[in-house]
Design a protein around this motif. Sequence first.
Motif: not given
Length: 250
Positions: A158-161, A39-41, A80-82
């Motif tokens: 948005l990655d895991e906001p 997902k993030s990639t 990003r996620q992090d």
Amino acid sequence: MIQTDSVVKRHGAVVAVDAVSLEIRRGFTAIIGPNGAGKSTLLAAIGRLVGTDGGTVSVDGSDVATTRSRDLAKRLAILRQDNHLAIRLSVEDLVGYGRFPHGGSGRRAEDREHVERALDLLDLQPVRRRFLDELSGGQRQRAFVAMSLAQDTDHLLLDEPLNNLDPRHAVSLMKLLRRLVAERDMTIVVVMHDINVAAQFADDVVAMRDGRVVHHGPVGEVVTAENLEALYDTPADVVEVDDRRVVLWR
Ligand SMILES: Nc1ncnc2c1ncn2[C@@H]1O[C@H](COP(=O)(O)OP(=O)(O)OP(=O)(O)O)[C@@H](O)[C@H]1O
Ligand SMILES: [Mg+2]
């Protein structure tokens, strides 16, 4: 609209994204799937944060590979996620960075308006002068979302906001995203693990596993017990409550 055509991204022997072709329409799309699904990639490949090993991505018809960075950043914002920043930065300065693609130092009246609006919308006025390392996890997460909003783009990834957000701020962010879709006709793509939240707020759901898209369609088509059980290898019931799909893991 966002289109990917046979996008591939490898990390050594791992094929993180395996020939993904997607057409993400305007509105709110949630991306779900197990840890390591890609997902993030995929999100990073769409936002050109990582190079790809094949395929093309286009945003409103323009190939992102040949779009100038500043032009892409005026159309698409990605969180990003992090997010770890080593530098000491205040919340308002971070949000002001969102204005960078527009040539603004954050000081023009137009930039200030966008920054104030983002600080208001993410409930950050009380902590606007604090440094990022003086915030709670949820406050910091909201500051990064505010920066993406201040960028004022038609496309928002948005990655895991929802990480670290309490129920009030999580719901308020989801409602805000719905409002942006309704009022500004935006394309918003959100990676999330909470299927119930995805089912309540998204128009479409993309389900990924092992680098591939296994389902893509309206919530009512994708969020079924059969699909989720196979996606996560975990038994589930899906019930309807007030016209909403609700997942009960077993
Ligand atoms: N920089 C990297 N180097 C090597 N492998 C990586 C790298 N980034 C991701 N991977 C691998 O690529 C695959 C997909 O990772 P990705 O981060 O896209 O998953 P994800 O669906 O976002 O998972 P999560 O729900 O845990 O965030 C995983 O197997 C992961 O280990
Ligand atoms: Mg991820």
